[in-house]
Design a protein around this motif. Sequence first.
Motif, PDB file in Angstrom:
ATOM      1  N   SER A   3     -13.072 -11.770  35.112  1.00 43.73           N
ATOM      2  CA  SER A   3     -11.620 -11.730  34.895  1.00 43.73           C
ATOM      3  C   SER A   3     -11.132 -10.383  34.364  1.00 43.73           C
ATOM      4  O   SER A   3      -9.937 -10.194  34.150  1.00 43.73           O
ATOM      5  CB  SER A   3     -11.190 -12.836  33.926  1.00 43.73           C
ATOM      6  N   TYR A   4     -12.046  -9.438  34.136  1.00 43.05           N
ATOM      7  CA  TYR A   4     -11.624  -8.111  33.691  1.00 43.05           C
ATOM      8  C   TYR A   4     -10.774  -7.464  34.782  1.00 43.05           C
ATOM      9  O   TYR A   4     -11.129  -7.486  35.961  1.00 43.05           O
ATOM     10  CB  TYR A   4     -12.817  -7.195  33.412  1.00 43.05           C
ATOM     11  N   HIS A   5      -9.672  -6.874  34.384  1.00 43.86           N
ATOM     12  CA  HIS A   5      -8.779  -6.179  35.316  1.00 43.86           C
ATOM     13  C   HIS A   5      -7.877  -5.248  34.524  1.00 43.86           C
ATOM     14  O   HIS A   5      -7.807  -5.339  33.301  1.00 43.86           O
ATOM     15  CB  HIS A   5      -7.929  -7.182  36.108  1.00 43.86           C
ATOM     16  N   LEU A   6      -7.189  -4.387  35.233  1.00 42.65           N
ATOM     17  CA  LEU A   6      -6.188  -3.515  34.643  1.00 42.65           C
ATOM     18  C   LEU A   6      -4.862  -3.887  35.286  1.00 42.65           C
ATOM     19  O   LEU A   6      -4.699  -3.730  36.496  1.00 42.65           O
ATOM     20  CB  LEU A   6      -6.553  -2.051  34.930  1.00 42.65           C
ATOM     21  N   THR A   7      -3.946  -4.441  34.521  1.00 38.84           N
ATOM     22  CA  THR A   7      -2.653  -4.866  35.056  1.00 38.84           C
ATOM     23  C   THR A   7      -1.767  -3.658  35.327  1.00 38.84           C
ATOM     24  O   THR A   7      -1.612  -2.792  34.463  1.00 38.84           O
ATOM     25  CB  THR A   7      -1.939  -5.812  34.072  1.00 38.84           C
ATOM     26  N   LEU A   8      -1.180  -3.631  36.525  1.00 39.64           N
ATOM     27  CA  LEU A   8      -0.194  -2.602  36.859  1.00 39.64           C
ATOM     28  C   LEU A   8       1.216  -3.122  36.600  1.00 39.64           C
ATOM     29  O   LEU A   8       2.025  -2.446  35.987  1.00 39.64           O
ATOM     30  CB  LEU A   8      -0.340  -2.177  38.320  1.00 39.64           C
ATOM     31  N   ARG A   9       1.516  -4.337  37.082  1.00 43.44           N
ATOM     32  CA  ARG A   9       2.867  -4.899  36.865  1.00 43.44           C
ATOM     33  C   ARG A   9       2.769  -6.408  36.826  1.00 43.44           C
ATOM     34  O   ARG A   9       2.339  -7.042  37.780  1.00 43.44           O
ATOM     35  CB  ARG A   9       3.805  -4.451  37.989  1.00 43.44           C
ATOM     36  N   PHE A  10       3.164  -7.011  35.698  1.00 35.88           N
ATOM     37  CA  PHE A  10       3.280  -8.460  35.619  1.00 35.88           C
ATOM     38  C   PHE A  10       4.552  -8.862  36.351  1.00 35.88           C
ATOM     39  O   PHE A  10       5.618  -8.289  36.127  1.00 35.88           O
ATOM     40  CB  PHE A  10       3.322  -8.917  34.157  1.00 35.88           C
TER      41      PHE A  10
ATOM     42  N   LEU B 260      -2.731   7.081  38.354  1.00 36.60           N
ATOM     43  CA  LEU B 260      -2.547   5.703  37.905  1.00 36.60           C
ATOM     44  C   LEU B 260      -1.091   5.479  37.506  1.00 36.60           C
ATOM     45  O   LEU B 260      -0.477   4.475  37.872  1.00 36.60           O
ATOM     46  CB  LEU B 260      -3.474   5.393  36.732  1.00 36.60           C
ATOM     47  N   ARG B 261      -0.517   6.404  36.768  1.00 37.72           N
ATOM     48  CA  ARG B 261       0.876   6.259  36.335  1.00 37.72           C
ATOM     49  C   ARG B 261       1.829   6.258  37.528  1.00 37.72           C
ATOM     50  O   ARG B 261       2.797   5.497  37.556  1.00 37.72           O
ATOM     51  CB  ARG B 261       1.247   7.341  35.340  1.00 37.72           C
ATOM     52  N   ARG B 262       1.555   7.091  38.542  1.00 35.87           N
ATOM     53  CA  ARG B 262       2.393   7.088  39.746  1.00 35.87           C
ATOM     54  C   ARG B 262       2.303   5.755  40.476  1.00 35.87           C
ATOM     55  O   ARG B 262       3.319   5.204  40.906  1.00 35.87           O
ATOM     56  CB  ARG B 262       1.987   8.224  40.682  1.00 35.87           C
ATOM     57  N   LEU B 263       1.082   5.232  40.604  1.00 33.51           N
ATOM     58  CA  LEU B 263       0.899   3.950  41.281  1.00 33.51           C
ATOM     59  C   LEU B 263       1.634   2.839  40.529  1.00 33.51           C
ATOM     60  O   LEU B 263       2.339   2.020  41.130  1.00 33.51           O
ATOM     61  CB  LEU B 263      -0.590   3.626  41.404  1.00 33.51           C
ATOM     62  N   GLN B 264       1.520   2.831  39.225  1.00 32.99           N
ATOM     63  CA  GLN B 264       2.208   1.806  38.423  1.00 32.99           C
ATOM     64  C   GLN B 264       3.720   1.950  38.565  1.00 32.99           C
ATOM     65  O   GLN B 264       4.428   0.954  38.681  1.00 32.99           O
ATOM     66  CB  GLN B 264       1.785   1.918  36.953  1.00 32.99           C
ATOM     67  N   ALA B 265       4.229   3.166  38.591  1.00 29.56           N
ATOM     68  CA  ALA B 265       5.675   3.391  38.737  1.00 29.56           C
ATOM     69  C   ALA B 265       6.165   2.879  40.095  1.00 29.56           C
ATOM     70  O   ALA B 265       7.270   2.325  40.188  1.00 29.56           O
ATOM     71  CB  ALA B 265       6.012   4.870  38.570  1.00 29.56           C
ATOM     72  N   MET B 266       5.353   3.025  41.131  1.00 31.65           N
ATOM     73  CA  MET B 266       5.730   2.486  42.444  1.00 31.65           C
ATOM     74  C   MET B 266       5.844   0.966  42.387  1.00 31.65           C
ATOM     75  O   MET B 266       6.775   0.383  42.944  1.00 31.65           O
ATOM     76  CB  MET B 266       4.696   2.884  43.505  1.00 31.65           C
TER      77      MET B 266
ATOM     78  N   LYS C 207       6.352  -0.563  27.468  1.00 31.96           N
ATOM     79  CA  LYS C 207       5.856   0.694  28.035  1.00 31.96           C
ATOM     80  C   LYS C 207       4.460   0.447  28.615  1.00 31.96           C
ATOM     81  O   LYS C 207       3.647  -0.276  28.024  1.00 31.96           O
ATOM     82  CB  LYS C 207       5.795   1.748  26.928  1.00 31.96           C
ATOM     83  N   PHE C 208       4.182   1.049  29.755  1.00 31.10           N
ATOM     84  CA  PHE C 208       2.881   0.892  30.405  1.00 31.10           C
ATOM     85  C   PHE C 208       1.795   1.483  29.519  1.00 31.10           C
ATOM     86  O   PHE C 208       1.823   2.664  29.176  1.00 31.10           O
ATOM     87  CB  PHE C 208       2.899   1.566  31.774  1.00 31.10           C
ATOM     88  N   ALA C 209       0.845   0.657  29.119  1.00 32.03           N
ATOM     89  CA  ALA C 209      -0.301   1.066  28.291  1.00 32.03           C
ATOM     90  C   ALA C 209      -1.555   0.567  28.998  1.00 32.03           C
ATOM     91  O   ALA C 209      -2.011  -0.550  28.753  1.00 32.03           O
ATOM     92  CB  ALA C 209      -0.195   0.473  26.890  1.00 32.03           C
TER      93      ALA C 209
END
Length: 180
Positions: free
Chosen positions: A35-42, A94-100, A116-118
């Motif tokens: 279940s480990y993951h890095l969330t980009l957008r809930f 990573l920040r660009r992908l999350q912003a998209m 804020k994205f952390a």
Amino acid sequence: MPRLFTGLEIPGDVAFDLDLMRGGISGARWIDRDSYHLTLRFIGDIDEGLAREIDYALEGIDAKPFKLRLSGCGVFGGNKPHALFVGVEESAELRRLQAMHERICQVLGLAPEGRKFAPHVTLARMKDPDLRALHSFVASHNLYKSRVFEVARFVLFSSRPSRGGGPYAVEESYQLQAGA
């Protein structure tokens, strides 16, 4: 109604390393390795129509694969810690992908993300943890660094409503393109 979020999967060998850190903190509910993951957008609980629109929009993301490394250890919650995590080294890609992902969600009518994205990978959720053990854990793992790994895709995850999320299922995956 599916509960959705976008994110990155953690390679198996890196997840194994994180799994070896488990233990030693009473009041911690450790996250399962798969279940480990890095969330980009809930995204949250949405209807099937909006889920299809989000899927279609995510297919149009134009981004290249990039390298990432997990680094350090910390807690969320200040004086009342509720989550133990491993951080991520700074990555403009990573920040660009999350912003998209954030833009897509807002264009499709979702409210802006309030936090804020952390970027992080949650290791454990906590309720009234032993603070001495927690501080000792963070101090002993603060210099942690994973191997550098390539992010070649992102995924649309679903989760069933439960305390602390999980288990998570990959609903769709989206390849990052080298020529992007």
